[in-house]
Scaffold this active site. Structure first.
Site, PDB file in Angstrom:
ATOM      1  N   HIS A  51      -4.080  -0.790  -2.832  1.00  0.00           N
ATOM      2  CA  HIS A  51      -5.057  -0.281  -2.352  1.00  0.00           C
ATOM      3  C   HIS A  51      -4.688   1.002  -3.459  1.00  0.00           C
ATOM      4  CE1 HIS A  51      -4.877  -2.038   2.438  1.00  0.00           C
ATOM      5  NE2 HIS A  51      -4.956  -2.226   1.201  1.00  0.00           N
TER       6      HIS A  51
ATOM      7  N   SER B 202       0.714  -0.805   0.071  1.00  0.00           N
ATOM      8  CA  SER B 202      -0.107   0.248   0.632  1.00  0.00           C
ATOM      9  C   SER B 202       0.762   0.901  -0.338  1.00  0.00           C
ATOM     10  CB  SER B 202      -0.963   0.575   1.348  1.00  0.00           C
ATOM     11  OG  SER B 202      -1.979   0.985   1.281  1.00  0.00           O
TER      12      SER B 202
ATOM     13  N   ASP C 193      -4.018  -4.538   6.467  1.00  0.00           N
ATOM     14  CA  ASP C 193      -5.033  -5.718   5.597  1.00  0.00           C
ATOM     15  C   ASP C 193      -4.020  -6.153   5.092  1.00  0.00           C
ATOM     16  OD1 ASP C 193      -6.186  -6.613   3.408  1.00  0.00           O
ATOM     17  OD2 ASP C 193      -5.962  -5.034   2.113  1.00  0.00           O
TER      18      ASP C 193
END
Length: 198
Positions: free
Chosen positions: A45, A18, A137
């Site tokens: 992401h 990310s 995540d």
């Protein structure tokens, strides 16, 4: 010479990244041999409104072909697949599956979703790599891979990051990470693990 069916016979490496993930991916791919005999799937992401150039960026760091994932695309060793923007990526029988996010119920954990599917599909051939990122995540996905006998790695600090340690730190804190390493040392360890499996 008959063509060997690759599906399920080699490691498939799910890479979650990310914020701050580009330098981490550069270190990761530069640390790999030219032909590591694994497939790599990058899940990030992404802002759904922006076109991703991640495939072009990653192709600067590796000689392997870097492809934008498409629905039904088979995974092959020595290839890199990048999740497209505005998509949820999973895998079934070694083939990448793409669906559009449900706008009413926006999924916020694309890395967990892919790694969970990878664990279910590939069992001990699944590898989960958690690089720089700003939330938790990937932790549940790493747990799923570990529970099915796969290998899990998470990035730890060195001179090049992680810029955002929350995501790998969350995974490490879960106790579900086999190897906590700087990104540029992961490739060598992965290659060694793959050689031991041959």
């Amino acid at each position: 010479m008959t063509k060997v069916s690759y599906l399920g016979k080699f490691p498939i490496v799910g890479i979650g990244a990310s914020a701050g993930g580009i330098p981490a991916m550069e270190g990761f791919f530069r640390g790999l041999p030219a032909r590591p005999h694994m497939a790599f799937v990058i899940v990030t992401h992404l802002n759904p409104a922006r076109q991703s150039l991640l495939d072009e960026v990653v192709s600067r760091y590796t000689e392997m072909p870097v492809l934008v994932a498409a629905d039904g695309m088979p995974t092959e060793p020595d290839h890199v697949y990048v999740m497209p923007a505005n998509a949820i990526l999973t895998i079934k029988e070694g083939r990448l599956q793409i669906r559009r996010p449900d706008a009413a119920n926006r999924e916020r954990k694309p890395i967990d979703i892919f790694l969970g599917a990878l664990a279910e599909d590939q069992d001990e051939h699944a590898v989960g790599v958690i690089l720089s990122g700003g939330d938790g995540d990937g932790t549940l996905g790493a747990k799923a891979i570990k529970e099915r006998g796969g290998l899990t790695l998470a990035q730890v600090s060195d001179g090049s990051g992680p810029r955002n340690p929350d995501m790998p730190q969350s995974a490490i804190s879960s106790g579900m990470i086999d190897l906590a390493l700087p990104a540029d040392r992961m490739g060598e360890r992965l290659s060694r693990s793959a050689d031991q499996c041959h």
